[in-house]
Write an enzyme that holds these catalytic residues in place. Structure first.
Site, PDB file in Angstrom:
ATOM      1  N   ASP A 173      47.911 -83.574  27.386  1.00  0.00           N
ATOM      2  CA  ASP A 173      48.742 -83.209  26.231  1.00  0.00           C
ATOM      3  C   ASP A 173      48.182 -81.981  25.512  1.00  0.00           C
ATOM      4  OD1 ASP A 173      50.916 -83.484  24.573  1.00  0.00           O
ATOM      5  OD2 ASP A 173      49.988 -85.012  23.292  1.00  0.00           O
ATOM      6  N   GLY A 174      49.089 -81.201  24.920  1.00  0.00           N
ATOM      7  CA  GLY A 174      48.669 -80.067  24.090  1.00  0.00           C
ATOM      8  C   GLY A 174      49.049 -78.696  24.638  1.00  0.00           C
ATOM      9  N   HIS A 229      52.318 -74.589  29.721  1.00  0.00           N
ATOM     10  CA  HIS A 229      52.344 -75.461  30.907  1.00  0.00           C
ATOM     11  C   HIS A 229      51.688 -74.755  32.096  1.00  0.00           C
ATOM     12  CE1 HIS A 229      54.624 -78.232  28.623  1.00  0.00           C
ATOM     13  NE2 HIS A 229      55.738 -77.525  28.593  1.00  0.00           N
ATOM     14  N   THR A 251      59.796 -89.792  31.261  1.00  0.00           N
ATOM     15  CA  THR A 251      61.261 -89.928  31.268  1.00  0.00           C
ATOM     16  C   THR A 251      61.847 -89.339  29.981  1.00  0.00           C
ATOM     17  OG1 THR A 251      61.092 -92.148  30.346  1.00  0.00           O
ATOM     18  CG2 THR A 251      61.280 -92.020  32.719  1.00  0.00           C
ATOM     19  N   LEU A 272      39.826 -88.888  47.539  1.00  0.00           N
ATOM     20  CA  LEU A 272      40.391 -89.251  46.231  1.00  0.00           C
ATOM     21  C   LEU A 272      41.911 -89.350  46.343  1.00  0.00           C
ATOM     22  CD1 LEU A 272      39.467 -88.048  42.763  1.00  0.00           C
ATOM     23  CD2 LEU A 272      41.763 -87.507  43.503  1.00  0.00           C
ATOM     24  N   GLU A 321      39.495 -98.490  29.042  1.00  0.00           N
ATOM     25  CA  GLU A 321      38.828 -97.840  27.924  1.00  0.00           C
ATOM     26  C   GLU A 321      39.627 -96.577  27.591  1.00  0.00           C
ATOM     27  OE1 GLU A 321      36.219 -99.049  26.306  1.00  0.00           O
ATOM     28  OE2 GLU A 321      36.172-100.776  27.651  1.00  0.00           O
TER      29      GLU A 321
HETATM   30  C1  IPE Z   1      53.214 -87.518  26.978  1.00  0.00           C
HETATM   31  O1  IPE Z   1      53.155 -86.445  26.134  1.00  0.00           O
HETATM   32  C2  IPE Z   1      53.816 -87.094  28.291  1.00  0.00           C
HETATM   33  C3  IPE Z   1      53.004 -86.214  29.113  1.00  0.00           C
HETATM   34  C4  IPE Z   1      51.805 -85.773  28.838  1.00  0.00           C
HETATM   35  C5  IPE Z   1      53.585 -85.829  30.361  1.00  0.00           C
HETATM   36  P1  IPE Z   1      54.285 -86.107  25.056  1.00  0.00           P
HETATM   37  O2  IPE Z   1      53.822 -84.898  24.366  1.00  0.00           O
HETATM   38  O3  IPE Z   1      55.604 -86.054  25.723  1.00  0.00           O
HETATM   39  O4  IPE Z   1      54.247 -87.384  24.107  1.00  0.00           O
HETATM   40  P2  IPE Z   1      54.555 -87.514  22.559  1.00  0.00           P
HETATM   41  O5  IPE Z   1      55.944 -86.997  22.357  1.00  0.00           O
HETATM   42  O6  IPE Z   1      53.548 -86.700  21.821  1.00  0.00           O
HETATM   43  O7  IPE Z   1      54.411 -88.964  22.264  1.00  0.00           O
HETATM   44  C1  IPE Z   2      51.989 -81.932  27.638  1.00  0.00           C
HETATM   45  O1  IPE Z   2      51.958 -80.927  26.688  1.00  0.00           O
HETATM   46  C2  IPE Z   2      52.757 -81.552  28.861  1.00  0.00           C
HETATM   47  C3  IPE Z   2      54.042 -82.230  29.022  1.00  0.00           C
HETATM   48  C4  IPE Z   2      54.511 -83.150  28.240  1.00  0.00           C
HETATM   49  C5  IPE Z   2      54.832 -81.850  30.166  1.00  0.00           C
HETATM   50  P1  IPE Z   2      53.073 -80.822  25.552  1.00  0.00           P
HETATM   51  O2  IPE Z   2      54.147 -79.915  26.043  1.00  0.00           O
HETATM   52  O3  IPE Z   2      53.498 -82.155  25.111  1.00  0.00           O
HETATM   53  O4  IPE Z   2      52.241 -80.096  24.406  1.00  0.00           O
HETATM   54  P2  IPE Z   2      52.388 -80.342  22.849  1.00  0.00           P
HETATM   55  O5  IPE Z   2      52.123 -81.796  22.591  1.00  0.00           O
HETATM   56  O6  IPE Z   2      53.758 -79.944  22.460  1.00  0.00           O
HETATM   57  O7  IPE Z   2      51.321 -79.471  22.256  1.00  0.00           O
HETATM   58 MG    MG Z   3      52.792 -83.391  23.667  1.00  0.00          MG
END
Ligand code: IPE
Ligand code: IPE
Ligand code: MG
Length: 239
Positions: free
Chosen positions: A16-17, A33, A62, A127, A203
């Site tokens: 995430d991020g 991405h 999803t 792996l 964990e």
């Molecule tokens: C979870 O992240 C999905 C993936 C990392 C693929 P999101 O960014 O979609 O989740 P929320 O919206 O912060 O809960």
């Molecule tokens: C996670 O990063 C990747 C996917 C969900 C595909 P985000 O796109 O959710 O990044 P933030 O949370 O908006 O920073």
């Molecule tokens: Mg996100």
């Protein structure tokens, strides 16, 4: 399991991020991405080096279909590109790529790319890389319940015979052990519909780093943190 340092057999990562990483730099979210590919390579290298056997990566939920179409399209394109660019290295490292999630919603092109990488890496023994694509735990459990109901309807199973094993074996993850360690980057502390059944005794580790900045050292830190955890599984230690 090593006596010197406990290594998780299965690590799962909520990557995430990416969006925030891009926005902080005045870039398009899609660039975030794209910047998230190198950390995938780093996580894989670190997982192999540490002796982790299963690495699950949450790449598309999803719910992520609800994002702007341009972002969804860019992600689909990125998945297809990565299949081509990463194949050789994955085979060299002995990585077997598998998938969880409902791939029926993907375009023919994406489905073909995914099948291709699964087949070409099928001999990997070092792996297992499990990509969660169009995955959510509730949708996975719903599909599993339907499958079990069909078996009951067909007379293969009585309701009383349904136990936790029946459910585990009906999930997309049936072939693999539950995750020992779940890492979510970017400081968010939630599971966002990821491996809810399988995470029962995992964990959890929530580093602040945004996914595009994730490194092998970050992975090692998570492994060190895991080794310090006292997993009790509801029992009393030493009894
Ligand atoms: C979870 O992240 C999905 C993936 C990392 C693929 P999101 O960014 O979609 O989740 P929320 O919206 O912060 O809960
Ligand atoms: C996670 O990063 C990747 C996917 C969900 C595909 P985000 O796109 O959710 O990044 P933030 O949370 O908006 O920073
Ligand atoms: Mg996100």
């Amino acid at each position: 399991m090593s006596e010197l340092k406990r290594i998780p057999q299965h690590v799962a990562i909520i990557m995430d991020g990416n969006g925030r990483w891009a926005e902080m730099r005045g870039k398009d979210r899609s660039e975030g991405h794209a910047a998230g590919v190198e950390p995938v390579r780093a996580a894989l290298r670190a997982a192999v080096r540490n002796g982790v056997r299963f690495l699950t990566l949450y790449a598309f939920s999803t719910e992520n279909w609800g994002r702007p179409q341009a972002e969804v399209d860019a992600l689909m394109e990125l998945f297809c590109q990565c299949v081509v660019s990463e194949e050789e290295e994955l085979v060299r490292q002995g990585v077997h790529v598998c998938m969880i999630g409902d791939r029926s919603r993907f375009s023919e092109k994406v489905r073909a790319a995914l099948s291709d990488i699964e087949q070409r890496t099928a001999d990997g023994k070092v792996l297992t890389l499990i990509l969660a694509l169009n995955y959510s735990s509730r949708s996975e459990i719903t599909r599993a319940v339907r499958q079990i109901a069909r078996r009951v309807e067909a007379g293969e199973l009585t309701p009383g015979q349904i136990d936790e094993e029946t459910i585990s074996r009906s999930l997309d993850t049936a072939a693999w052990p539950d995750p020992d360690l779940i890492i979510r980057t970017s400081g968010e502390q939630r599971l966002s519909n990821f491996l809810l059944w399988q995470a029962s005794y995992a964990e959890l580790w929530f580093p602040e780093v945004l996914w595009p900045d994730f490194t092998e050292e970050e992975f090692d830190r998570a492994i060190e943190e895991y080794a310090r955890r006292d997993r009790r599984f509801g029992l009393v230690k030493g009894k």
